[in-house]
Write an enzyme that holds these catalytic residues in place. Sequence first.
Site, mmCIF file in Angstrom:
data_model
loop_
_atom_site.group_PDB
_atom_site.id
_atom_site.type_symbol
_atom_site.label_atom_id
_atom_site.label_comp_id
_atom_site.label_asym_id
_atom_site.label_seq_id
_atom_site.Cartn_x
_atom_site.Cartn_y
_atom_site.Cartn_z
ATOM 1 N N ASP A 89 82.502 106.860 143.478
ATOM 2 C CA ASP A 89 81.570 106.905 144.610
ATOM 3 C C ASP A 89 82.023 107.812 145.747
ATOM 4 O O ASP A 89 81.215 108.455 146.399
ATOM 5 C CB ASP A 89 81.223 105.481 145.112
ATOM 6 N N HIS A 90 83.340 107.874 145.994
ATOM 7 C CA HIS A 90 83.868 108.716 147.077
ATOM 8 C C HIS A 90 85.389 108.697 146.987
ATOM 9 O O HIS A 90 85.953 107.982 146.162
ATOM 10 C CB HIS A 90 83.403 108.218 148.457
ATOM 11 N N THR A 146 80.062 104.047 150.098
ATOM 12 C CA THR A 146 79.394 103.586 148.866
ATOM 13 C C THR A 146 77.874 103.697 149.006
ATOM 14 O O THR A 146 77.188 104.118 148.072
ATOM 15 C CB THR A 146 79.712 102.105 148.563
ATOM 16 N N GLU A 199 84.441 102.419 142.299
ATOM 17 C CA GLU A 199 84.901 102.451 143.679
ATOM 18 C C GLU A 199 86.127 103.358 143.842
ATOM 19 O O GLU A 199 87.103 103.230 143.091
ATOM 20 C CB GLU A 199 85.218 101.010 144.131
ATOM 21 N N HIS A 258 89.494 99.390 146.012
ATOM 22 C CA HIS A 258 89.034 99.751 147.355
ATOM 23 C C HIS A 258 90.223 99.709 148.308
ATOM 24 O O HIS A 258 91.110 98.876 148.147
ATOM 25 C CB HIS A 258 87.956 98.743 147.796
#
Length: 423
Positions: free
Chosen positions: A256-257, A82, A38, A197
Amino acid sequence: NSDDIVEVINYTKSNQAKPNPEYFGAGEGMNVIYVQLESLQNFLIDYKLHGEEVTPFLNSLQSEENMLYFDNFFHQTAQGKTSDSEFMAANSLYGLPQGSAFTTKGLNTYHAAPAILGQQGYTSAVFHGNDGSFWNRNEIYKSFGYDHFFDSSYYHLNEGDLAEYGLMDKPFFNQSIPLLESLPQPFYAKFITVTHHYPFKINEGEATIAPHTTGDKTVDNYFQTARYADEALAQFFDYLKSSGLYDTSIIILFGDHYGISNNHTQAMEQVIGKEVTAFESAGLQRTPLFIHVPGIESQTIHEYSGQIDLLPTLLHLLGVDTRKYVHFGTDLLSEEHDDLIPFRNGDFVSPKFTLAEGKFYDSNTGELIEEEQLEEAQKYRDNAKQKLDFSDKVVNGDLIRFYTPEGFRQVDRSNYSYSLENQ
Ligand code: GP9
Ligand code: MN
């Protein structure tokens, strides 16, 4: 209509990359373990804060045996975050420009990794410590052909172990072990972490590095949850090694980003020690990618690549022919890998040109390009747009339903159910 898929197949066929014989089948028959990290951006790798490494474990993987590290790998997600990264990794199709394909296209037909591998004897499973309905996962996973989805209902959610989006990574990995061990091998297993996150909150007792000192809370705390995620991963690797799974599994780790959005430019300038121009901001979309394959030689690979490339790369490592599938990415270990990496808004990166916020840059110098290069750069842009447009055509038109590759059985959603009672 069904003619449209023919046009798409012609396009993707003509853009295929021949597998590299050195890697094709290198992991044949092995388990596959994916870990989606994450919000993990690549600038963290080897970054030092207060004289300490933030992610010592991930850093150490660069010199781990049988490990490939890609330092020019980019996330290509948009609003689906995600879910977009999962969508690309499973299908080699792009997420949608608006909204999330997971949410709006959950009932489409797909030729996703779990279905392809399921028909070759693999058992597939997703592990995630959040509610199964988040991002519509419990619906779209059926269309992808996942055999199991272990969502938060399969875990003990002790109050002290909860993060904003579910179970903290350390108890999550620990509690996943018996579930993982219940799967017949070979398996295709995916772990989706959550602790690191936004807004990157962590209890004082869990934090093992002091926050950054930019004065921007989001950015400062980002380093503490990154450290926690790194420690959780190290523990999971200890288990994989001691259980022997490490020697029989391909392991893919990727971010993921981004975690730090463009709203934090000033703080990021302090972090990376340079001005965050549109070009730099595109560069910050790098997320780490590590691929462990037992028996291969370690290497740091500088090839430009993106999440769209993960599926053909993995299938080739497993010795699976990909020619009959509609993939928009290419095997990043192939000599013919396509290093033009589109972002969802039509911007792109490539070793030569970068298009960022509507302006073309020289990827090596970060300077705006010269007038005489404009025509060539525009071709790159048109090429990137064509990929995105074709992919959108497939997803919006649910075109995969009109195409059954030879030897492949279309997924029957009614075969899948993930609720605990039905197991
Ligand atoms: C939620 C988690 C976070 O289950 O995967 O999703 P994101 O907000 O990063 O898209
Ligand atoms: Mn995410």
